[in-house]
Design a protein around this motif. Sequence first.
Motif, PDB file in Angstrom:
ATOM      1  N   ASP A 185       0.817  -1.220   0.000  1.00 54.33           N
ATOM      2  CA  ASP A 185       0.000   0.000   0.000  1.00 54.33           C
ATOM      3  C   ASP A 185       0.855   1.276   0.000  1.00 54.33           C
ATOM      4  OD1 ASP A 185       0.995  -0.527   2.542  1.00 54.33           O
ATOM      5  OD2 ASP A 185      -0.783   0.232   3.579  1.00 54.33           O
ATOM      6  N   LEU A 209      10.495   6.430   0.420  1.00 53.30           N
ATOM      7  CA  LEU A 209       9.586   5.411   0.981  1.00 53.30           C
ATOM      8  C   LEU A 209       9.319   4.314  -0.044  1.00 53.30           C
ATOM      9  CD1 LEU A 209       7.043   7.639   2.959  1.00 53.30           C
ATOM     10  CD2 LEU A 209       9.159   6.577   3.773  1.00 53.30           C
ATOM     11  N   ASP A 258       5.172   2.563  10.789  1.00 52.17           N
ATOM     12  CA  ASP A 258       4.847   1.449  11.678  1.00 52.17           C
ATOM     13  C   ASP A 258       5.570   1.566  13.027  1.00 52.17           C
ATOM     14  OD1 ASP A 258       3.062  -0.038   9.705  1.00 52.17           O
ATOM     15  OD2 ASP A 258       4.905   0.251   8.555  1.00 52.17           O
ATOM     16  N   GLY A 281       7.259   9.098  12.985  1.00 52.13           N
ATOM     17  CA  GLY A 281       7.644  10.464  13.308  1.00 52.13           C
ATOM     18  C   GLY A 281       8.459  10.574  14.585  1.00 52.13           C
ATOM     19  N   ASP A 282       8.524   9.492  15.358  1.00 51.21           N
ATOM     20  CA  ASP A 282       9.316   9.534  16.591  1.00 51.21           C
ATOM     21  C   ASP A 282      10.808   9.562  16.263  1.00 51.21           C
ATOM     22  OD1 ASP A 282       7.125   9.526  18.273  1.00 51.21           O
ATOM     23  OD2 ASP A 282       7.235   7.382  18.735  1.00 51.21           O
ATOM     24  N   LYS A 298       5.484  -5.732  12.467  1.00 50.18           N
ATOM     25  CA  LYS A 298       5.175  -5.716  11.037  1.00 50.18           C
ATOM     26  C   LYS A 298       6.368  -5.083  10.334  1.00 50.18           C
ATOM     27  CE  LYS A 298       2.774  -3.113   7.539  1.00 50.18           C
ATOM     28  NZ  LYS A 298       3.892  -2.373   6.976  1.00 50.18           N
TER      29      LYS A 298
ATOM     30  N   TYR B   4      -1.364  -6.057   4.147  1.00 52.43           N
ATOM     31  CA  TYR B   4      -0.858  -5.283   5.274  1.00 52.43           C
ATOM     32  C   TYR B   4      -1.219  -3.812   5.120  1.00 52.43           C
ATOM     33  CZ  TYR B   4       1.941  -9.320   6.552  1.00 52.43           C
ATOM     34  OH  TYR B   4       2.352 -10.562   6.933  1.00 52.43           O
ATOM     35  N   PHE B   5      -1.311  -3.131   6.224  1.00 53.99           N
ATOM     36  CA  PHE B   5      -1.568  -1.702   6.221  1.00 53.99           C
ATOM     37  C   PHE B   5      -0.347  -0.994   6.812  1.00 53.99           C
ATOM     38  CE2 PHE B   5      -3.175   2.091   8.514  1.00 53.99           C
ATOM     39  CZ  PHE B   5      -3.565   2.822   7.403  1.00 53.99           C
ATOM     40  N   THR B   6       0.235  -0.104   6.026  1.00 57.54           N
ATOM     41  CA  THR B   6       1.437   0.604   6.471  1.00 57.54           C
ATOM     42  C   THR B   6       1.036   1.916   7.118  1.00 57.54           C
ATOM     43  OG1 THR B   6       2.673  -0.405   4.669  1.00 57.54           O
ATOM     44  CG2 THR B   6       3.666   1.520   5.711  1.00 57.54           C
ATOM     45  N   ARG B   7       1.523   2.168   8.323  1.00 55.08           N
ATOM     46  CA  ARG B   7       1.163   3.377   9.047  1.00 55.08           C
ATOM     47  C   ARG B   7       2.256   4.442   8.932  1.00 55.08           C
ATOM     48  NH1 ARG B   7       0.623   3.419  14.683  1.00 55.08           N
ATOM     49  NH2 ARG B   7       1.807   1.495  14.692  1.00 55.08           N
ATOM     50  N   PHE B   8       1.862   5.614   8.483  1.00 60.48           N
ATOM     51  CA  PHE B   8       2.747   6.781   8.509  1.00 60.48           C
ATOM     52  C   PHE B   8       2.124   7.818   9.436  1.00 60.48           C
ATOM     53  CE2 PHE B   8       3.474   4.930   4.247  1.00 60.48           C
ATOM     54  CZ  PHE B   8       4.833   4.708   4.333  1.00 60.48           C
ATOM     55  N   GLY B   9       2.889   8.828   9.804  1.00 59.71           N
ATOM     56  CA  GLY B   9       2.340   9.898  10.627  1.00 59.71           C
ATOM     57  C   GLY B   9       2.081  11.127   9.776  1.00 59.71           C
ATOM     58  N   GLU B  15       0.863   9.567  16.573  1.00 59.30           N
ATOM     59  CA  GLU B  15       0.741   8.964  17.887  1.00 59.30           C
ATOM     60  C   GLU B  15       2.170   8.789  18.360  1.00 59.30           C
ATOM     61  OE1 GLU B  15      -0.787   4.707  19.345  1.00 59.30           O
ATOM     62  OE2 GLU B  15      -1.802   5.458  17.560  1.00 59.30           O
ATOM     63  N   LYS B  16       2.469   9.157  19.589  1.00 56.47           N
ATOM     64  CA  LYS B  16       3.850   9.045  20.054  1.00 56.47           C
ATOM     65  C   LYS B  16       4.092   7.760  20.814  1.00 56.47           C
ATOM     66  CE  LYS B  16       6.234  12.582  21.923  1.00 56.47           C
ATOM     67  NZ  LYS B  16       6.442  13.776  22.746  1.00 56.47           N
ATOM     68  N   ASN B  33       8.926  13.859  18.669  1.00 54.65           N
ATOM     69  CA  ASN B  33       8.194  13.433  17.470  1.00 54.65           C
ATOM     70  C   ASN B  33       8.171  14.582  16.468  1.00 54.65           C
ATOM     71  OD1 ASN B  33       5.567  13.322  15.801  1.00 54.65           O
ATOM     72  ND2 ASN B  33       5.839  11.207  16.482  1.00 54.65           N
ATOM     73  N   ILE B  34       8.584  14.294  15.252  1.00 55.77           N
ATOM     74  CA  ILE B  34       8.713  15.302  14.196  1.00 55.77           C
ATOM     75  C   ILE B  34       7.391  16.037  13.952  1.00 55.77           C
ATOM     76  CG2 ILE B  34       8.991  15.492  11.684  1.00 55.77           C
ATOM     77  CD1 ILE B  34      11.095  13.204  11.952  1.00 55.77           C
ATOM     78  N   PHE B  35       6.283  15.289  13.940  1.00 55.00           N
ATOM     79  CA  PHE B  35       4.984  15.912  13.643  1.00 55.00           C
ATOM     80  C   PHE B  35       4.527  16.793  14.790  1.00 55.00           C
ATOM     81  CE2 PHE B  35       5.105  11.843  11.286  1.00 55.00           C
ATOM     82  CZ  PHE B  35       5.233  12.391  10.023  1.00 55.00           C
ATOM     83  N   MET B  80       8.011  14.720   4.951  1.00 58.25           N
ATOM     84  CA  MET B  80       7.377  13.761   5.860  1.00 58.25           C
ATOM     85  C   MET B  80       5.859  13.847   5.798  1.00 58.25           C
ATOM     86  SD  MET B  80       9.927  12.208   7.430  1.00 58.25           S
ATOM     87  CE  MET B  80       9.209  11.475   8.907  1.00 58.25           C
ATOM     88  N   ARG B 123       4.929  13.221   0.323  1.00 59.10           N
ATOM     89  CA  ARG B 123       5.478  12.426   1.420  1.00 59.10           C
ATOM     90  C   ARG B 123       6.435  11.346   0.927  1.00 59.10           C
ATOM     91  NH1 ARG B 123       1.330  10.143   5.384  1.00 59.10           N
ATOM     92  NH2 ARG B 123       0.867   8.605   3.788  1.00 59.10           N
ATOM     93  N   GLY B 124       7.606  11.309   1.538  1.00 64.48           N
ATOM     94  CA  GLY B 124       8.600  10.287   1.219  1.00 64.48           C
ATOM     95  C   GLY B 124       9.628  10.704   0.190  1.00 64.48           C
TER      96      GLY B 124
END
Lengths: 328, 165
Positions: A185, A209, A258, A281-282, A298, B4-9, B15-16, B33-35, B80, B123-124
């Motif tokens: 995705d 990415l 992730d 982002g951390d 994951k 799968y689901f990919t999580r970005f901020g 979320e920290k 955290n950058i955001f 980002m 982004r990216g």
Amino acid sequence: MTAHTLPEIGTIEPNQHGYRSFSLGKFAFARDEYFAYIQWPKGHHLMPVDAFLRALQRDIAWGFFYGTVNFDAVIGTLNHYGTVDLFAGRYNAHYRKAGLDYVETFKTPLIQRVFEAMLDDWTNATFDPFASPAETGSAFGPKNGHNKEAITRHRVTARRMVGAPGDEPRRADDNGFPVNRGFVDVPQDEPDVKPEPGFEDEVVAFNLLAYLSRSDVTWNPSVVSVCKNSLYCPTTEEYILPIIHGNDRVEWFVQLSDEIHWEVEDRETGAARARVTMKPGDVAAMPADIRHRGFAPKRSMLLVWENASPELPALISQGKLPTNPVQF
Amino acid sequence: MRQYFTRFGSLERYEKGGVEVINDDPKNYVFSNIFEVASKSKPYEKVAVGKNLEYVIEAIRAEGTSEWRAPGHDEFALVMDGEVEIRLMKLDNPSVVPPGTQGSIALKGTPAGRKMGVVRTRRGHMTLLPVGAAYQFHANRPGVVLLQTIAGNGTIERWGDICQK
Ligand SMILES: [Fe+2]
């Protein structure tokens, strides 16, 4: 045998399981169907052979990396950039206390040669030490062929930036890097680059990415951009970091996607210090006096940021630089 | 096959994680955290979120049009979040950047030079900001750039405000 003479690279005759045995100084290495056996003058140890080969693969591919590469709580290497310590129990408080620890120092090409021969002989055709466990077959059983292609992958080290003229190429389906199953995705759009005539070589951008989504290996930081000694070394992570990395300088992590959980221990003794959970982002520093192991539920993207200045390890070990990067 | 689901901020949604101490000081990990940093910054503030001696990584809130800046060495801009247009100009007079400059310097107005081109990034996307050129960012809506550079003019360090204590 002294550390500086060239040893036989390994036994000629394989053992009953089909594997050769190796020696390096006073260390001896052997494997059977399930385990790698390590012997030194004051003791011996064993590791599951899949874990041993995953650690060995990274130690070799990274040229012994920055600082300490602990294969587990007992065995590992410490890089002196020219020579390498091979140790048993040296960074384990209990082995130290019992006097069972042992260190021997080798010139880098010598230990590299023995480790490469061992990795080659002990890695079966079914096993890829760089792949996630879900993406490779078994390391176990009697000797069953080789996997030279997997264990001699090209190490990406951009000189300026991936995608810049003459530098490391982007990844694509047609150069052997399909999108990984964990990242289907992830958008594959490339930046819209509009150079004026004559500036085609200087106006450069790429999708980091998308590039990472096509990585076929796990836990393998490789350089994508270079600002003097500041190196961006992103990597894709899944399951467990196969080594416990002991820092000889501060290292930084930026979580790009992730989640990764880090166990942080004292570098010298292995005593637990902290747990660090990183989400997108951390940003976190790993101090210069710790060792750490990551866990990725994951496949995820981690930007490892290194300062490659060669004088850092000495300055830190002599106490001329603090072990944490920022005082506040 | 499993999807799968990919999580970005993002600025809107992050979320920290954090540091759980067993025998340590959380400040050793300089955790931020950058955001979160960019959500509290003014447009184009260069807030260090990582530092290793002279080297820094800066979280920059991209919003509207930035000043023109010229670096003393290559820099790298990684988007980002959001969409950022990066404009590059070859300086007619590269010596406006004093030799040995670390990081970048702000230029007054639009510098004299030849347009090198434009990169539209999302982004990216990572863009080379080459030495010898000046650059300007533009974002119609707030976004975030992570800049790989050396601490210099304009770098802001406010660790006590951004880091876990
Ligand atoms: Fe590490």
